[in-house]
Design an enzyme around this catalytic site. Structure first.
Site, mmCIF file in Angstrom:
data_model
loop_
_atom_site.group_PDB
_atom_site.id
_atom_site.type_symbol
_atom_site.label_atom_id
_atom_site.label_comp_id
_atom_site.label_asym_id
_atom_site.label_seq_id
_atom_site.Cartn_x
_atom_site.Cartn_y
_atom_site.Cartn_z
ATOM 1 N N ARG A 67 0.826 -1.216 0.000
ATOM 2 C CA ARG A 67 0.000 0.000 0.000
ATOM 3 C C ARG A 67 0.850 1.252 0.000
ATOM 4 O O ARG A 67 0.286 2.360 -0.005
ATOM 5 C CB ARG A 67 -0.875 0.016 1.253
ATOM 6 C CG ARG A 67 -2.261 -0.541 1.051
ATOM 7 C CD ARG A 67 -2.874 -0.645 2.414
ATOM 8 N NE ARG A 67 -4.249 -0.282 2.447
ATOM 9 C CZ ARG A 67 -5.248 -1.165 2.554
ATOM 10 N NH1 ARG A 67 -4.998 -2.441 2.578
ATOM 11 N NH2 ARG A 67 -6.487 -0.759 2.630
ATOM 12 N N ARG A 99 -21.849 -2.400 3.829
ATOM 13 C CA ARG A 99 -21.247 -3.740 3.983
ATOM 14 C C ARG A 99 -21.554 -4.322 5.366
ATOM 15 O O ARG A 99 -21.513 -3.622 6.375
ATOM 16 C CB ARG A 99 -19.737 -3.638 3.801
ATOM 17 C CG ARG A 99 -19.032 -4.949 4.125
ATOM 18 C CD ARG A 99 -17.611 -4.990 3.651
ATOM 19 N NE ARG A 99 -16.819 -3.894 4.164
ATOM 20 C CZ ARG A 99 -15.571 -3.662 3.790
ATOM 21 N NH1 ARG A 99 -14.998 -4.438 2.880
ATOM 22 N NH2 ARG A 99 -14.902 -2.651 4.294
ATOM 23 N N ARG A 125 -18.162 -3.306 10.102
ATOM 24 C CA ARG A 125 -16.782 -2.996 10.491
ATOM 25 C C ARG A 125 -16.709 -1.594 11.082
ATOM 26 O O ARG A 125 -17.357 -0.679 10.593
ATOM 27 C CB ARG A 125 -15.873 -3.075 9.249
ATOM 28 C CG ARG A 125 -15.082 -4.342 9.163
ATOM 29 C CD ARG A 125 -14.386 -4.520 7.850
ATOM 30 N NE ARG A 125 -13.457 -3.456 7.473
ATOM 31 C CZ ARG A 125 -12.656 -3.525 6.418
ATOM 32 N NH1 ARG A 125 -12.655 -4.599 5.647
ATOM 33 N NH2 ARG A 125 -11.853 -2.538 6.125
ATOM 34 N N ARG A 144 -10.052 6.919 4.723
ATOM 35 C CA ARG A 144 -9.433 5.788 4.015
ATOM 36 C C ARG A 144 -9.271 6.103 2.533
ATOM 37 O O ARG A 144 -8.254 5.759 1.926
ATOM 38 C CB ARG A 144 -10.284 4.534 4.194
ATOM 39 C CG ARG A 144 -10.188 3.975 5.607
ATOM 40 C CD ARG A 144 -11.318 3.018 5.921
ATOM 41 N NE ARG A 144 -11.338 1.847 5.101
ATOM 42 C CZ ARG A 144 -12.408 1.061 4.940
ATOM 43 N NH1 ARG A 144 -13.534 1.349 5.559
ATOM 44 N NH2 ARG A 144 -12.346 0.009 4.181
HETATM 45 P P1 AP5 Z 1 -15.314 -5.715 -0.530
HETATM 46 O O1 AP5 Z 1 -15.026 -6.840 -1.463
HETATM 47 O O2 AP5 Z 1 -15.427 -6.030 0.909
HETATM 48 O O3 AP5 Z 1 -14.283 -4.528 -0.804
HETATM 49 P P2 AP5 Z 1 -12.735 -4.397 -0.528
HETATM 50 O O4 AP5 Z 1 -12.115 -3.797 -1.731
HETATM 51 O O5 AP5 Z 1 -12.159 -5.706 -0.028
HETATM 52 O O6 AP5 Z 1 -12.786 -3.316 0.631
HETATM 53 P P3 AP5 Z 1 -12.029 -3.198 2.011
HETATM 54 O O7 AP5 Z 1 -12.761 -2.149 2.798
HETATM 55 O O8 AP5 Z 1 -11.872 -4.517 2.692
HETATM 56 O O9 AP5 Z 1 -10.674 -2.645 1.539
HETATM 57 P P4 AP5 Z 1 -9.674 -1.846 2.357
HETATM 58 O O10 AP5 Z 1 -8.545 -1.849 1.406
HETATM 59 O O11 AP5 Z 1 -10.095 -0.541 2.865
HETATM 60 O O12 AP5 Z 1 -9.587 -2.684 3.705
HETATM 61 P P5 AP5 Z 1 -8.469 -3.601 4.324
HETATM 62 O O13 AP5 Z 1 -9.162 -4.623 5.104
HETATM 63 O O14 AP5 Z 1 -7.453 -4.014 3.311
HETATM 64 O O15 AP5 Z 1 -16.660 -4.993 -1.023
HETATM 65 C C1 AP5 Z 1 -17.212 -3.904 -0.302
HETATM 66 C C2 AP5 Z 1 -18.748 -4.019 -0.295
HETATM 67 O O16 AP5 Z 1 -19.230 -3.883 -1.632
HETATM 68 C C3 AP5 Z 1 -19.264 -5.388 0.203
HETATM 69 O O17 AP5 Z 1 -20.428 -5.161 0.928
HETATM 70 C C4 AP5 Z 1 -19.577 -6.183 -1.087
HETATM 71 O O18 AP5 Z 1 -20.626 -7.103 -0.909
HETATM 72 C C5 AP5 Z 1 -19.955 -5.061 -2.061
HETATM 73 N N1 AP5 Z 1 -19.506 -5.324 -3.429
HETATM 74 C C6 AP5 Z 1 -18.319 -5.863 -3.818
HETATM 75 N N2 AP5 Z 1 -18.250 -5.919 -5.169
HETATM 76 C C7 AP5 Z 1 -19.427 -5.394 -5.638
HETATM 77 C C8 AP5 Z 1 -19.959 -5.180 -6.950
HETATM 78 N N3 AP5 Z 1 -19.252 -5.506 -8.051
HETATM 79 N N4 AP5 Z 1 -21.175 -4.625 -7.050
HETATM 80 C C9 AP5 Z 1 -21.895 -4.296 -5.928
HETATM 81 N N5 AP5 Z 1 -21.445 -4.483 -4.656
HETATM 82 C C10 AP5 Z 1 -20.230 -5.023 -4.513
HETATM 83 O O19 AP5 Z 1 -7.710 -2.566 5.287
HETATM 84 C C11 AP5 Z 1 -8.318 -2.070 6.460
HETATM 85 C C12 AP5 Z 1 -7.283 -1.312 7.277
HETATM 86 O O20 AP5 Z 1 -6.200 -2.185 7.666
HETATM 87 C C13 AP5 Z 1 -6.591 -0.149 6.557
HETATM 88 O O21 AP5 Z 1 -7.359 1.042 6.627
HETATM 89 C C14 AP5 Z 1 -5.280 -0.050 7.371
HETATM 90 O O22 AP5 Z 1 -5.499 0.581 8.621
HETATM 91 C C15 AP5 Z 1 -4.943 -1.512 7.659
HETATM 92 N N6 AP5 Z 1 -4.106 -2.094 6.597
HETATM 93 C C16 AP5 Z 1 -4.445 -3.146 5.769
HETATM 94 N N7 AP5 Z 1 -3.438 -3.408 4.935
HETATM 95 C C17 AP5 Z 1 -2.423 -2.533 5.219
HETATM 96 C C18 AP5 Z 1 -1.133 -2.307 4.662
HETATM 97 N N8 AP5 Z 1 -0.671 -3.031 3.632
HETATM 98 N N9 AP5 Z 1 -0.392 -1.320 5.195
HETATM 99 C C19 AP5 Z 1 -0.825 -0.608 6.255
HETATM 100 N N10 AP5 Z 1 -2.045 -0.748 6.800
HETATM 101 C C20 AP5 Z 1 -2.846 -1.707 6.297
#
Ligand code: AP5
Length: 217
Positions: free
Chosen positions: A88, A127, A160, A171
């Site tokens: 990221r 979500r 969440r 975010r």
């Molecule tokens: P979903 O598939 O859940 O979306 P996503 O892209 O996985 O979204 P996230 O919120 O999980 O991504 P993120 O990158 O913010 O979170 P992460 O956990 O990595 O879909 C979302 C919704 O839409 C669902 O309800 C689904 O049903 C719906 N949907 C999906 N596709 C659809 C479609 N085509 N049409 C209609 N509806 C649809 O990160 C969280 C936190 O962790 C970060 O903020 C940070 O604090 C930390 N973190 C994680 N990784 C790192 C890293 N590498 N470095 C530092 N901090 C990190």
């Protein structure tokens, strides 16, 4: 298949990752899931990560890189893996490069799910996730059959803590400043492919499956 799945928060990474990893039979490594699991378990990592997740900020690189280094060295990652939500930042991408050199591995694909920011707020605030099995739903786009209950295991659905409108805004800003520039990094290496994330879940998956099939040939 060794691939990275990129895209802004709510683009559908987790939703499509489940299908990709089932299709390719590779482990799904999502740094966000690892942090949330650690927070639930009350571990030292969870205590260190919590304030960053709650604020929509990135967990410091040193912590995140160490987790991925350990995970990719596990034997189930030898045939392939899907990294979701990592890298990221530029330092994370550089650390991944070095790790792959050390492990004598190469990336096959960096897949970016493209989507307009206006759609993301609705996706994230709607979500709901199963507390037991982690299956993701959406109140409008992918609702469970029974309100608040997981179709798959009967577990309770929850929202969440970072899916509130205020934190979602933070975010998205962090993504634009720190993560979006990485797309160019991978484009220049000829690894980047993009998919439109705006159609429905099944339609997006059909396009991705076509890409994976053509890489298999
Ligand atoms: P979903 O598939 O859940 O979306 P996503 O892209 O996985 O979204 P996230 O919120 O999980 O991504 P993120 O990158 O913010 O979170 P992460 O956990 O990595 O879909 C979302 C919704 O839409 C669902 O309800 C689904 O049903 C719906 N949907 C999906 N596709 C659809 C479609 N085509 N049409 C209609 N509806 C649809 O990160 C969280 C936190 O962790 C970060 O903020 C940070 O604090 C930390 N973190 C994680 N990784 C790192 C890293 N590498 N470095 C530092 N901090 C990190």
């Amino acid at each position: 298949m060794r691939m990275l799945l990129m895209g802004p928060p709510g683009a559908g990474k987790g939703t499509q990752a489940e299908r990709i990893t089932g299709y390719c039979k590779i482990p799904h490594i999502a740094t966000g899931d690892i942090f949330r699991e650690a927070i639930r378990g009350g571990t030292e990592l969870g205590r260190r990560a919590k304030s960053y997740l709650d604020a929509g900020e990135l967990v410091p690189d040193a912590i995140t890189i160490e987790i991925v280094k350990e995970r990719l060295r596990e034997t189930d990652c030898m045939p392939g893996f899907l990294l979701d939500g990592f890298p990221r930042t530029v330092p994370q991408a550089e650390a991944l490069d070095q790790l792959l050199i050390d492990l004598a591995m190469r990336l096959d694909l960096v897949l970016n799910i493209k989507i307009a920011p206006a759609i993301l707020v609705e996706r994230l605030t709607g979500r709901r996730i199963c507390r037991q099995c982690g299956t993701s739903y959406h109140l409008v786009f992918n609702p469970p059959k029974q309100k608040g209950i997981c179709d798959r295991c009967g577990g309770e659905l929850y929202q969440r803590s970072d899916d509130t409108p205020e934190t979602v805004g933070d975010r998205l800003r962090v993504y634009a400043n720190k993560t979006a520039p990485l797309l160019e990094f991978y484009r220049q290496r000829g690894l980047l492919q993009e998919v439109d994330g705006e159609p429905g879940i099944d339609a997006v998956w059909e396009v991705i499956r076509g890409m994976l099939r053509s890489l298999d040939r």
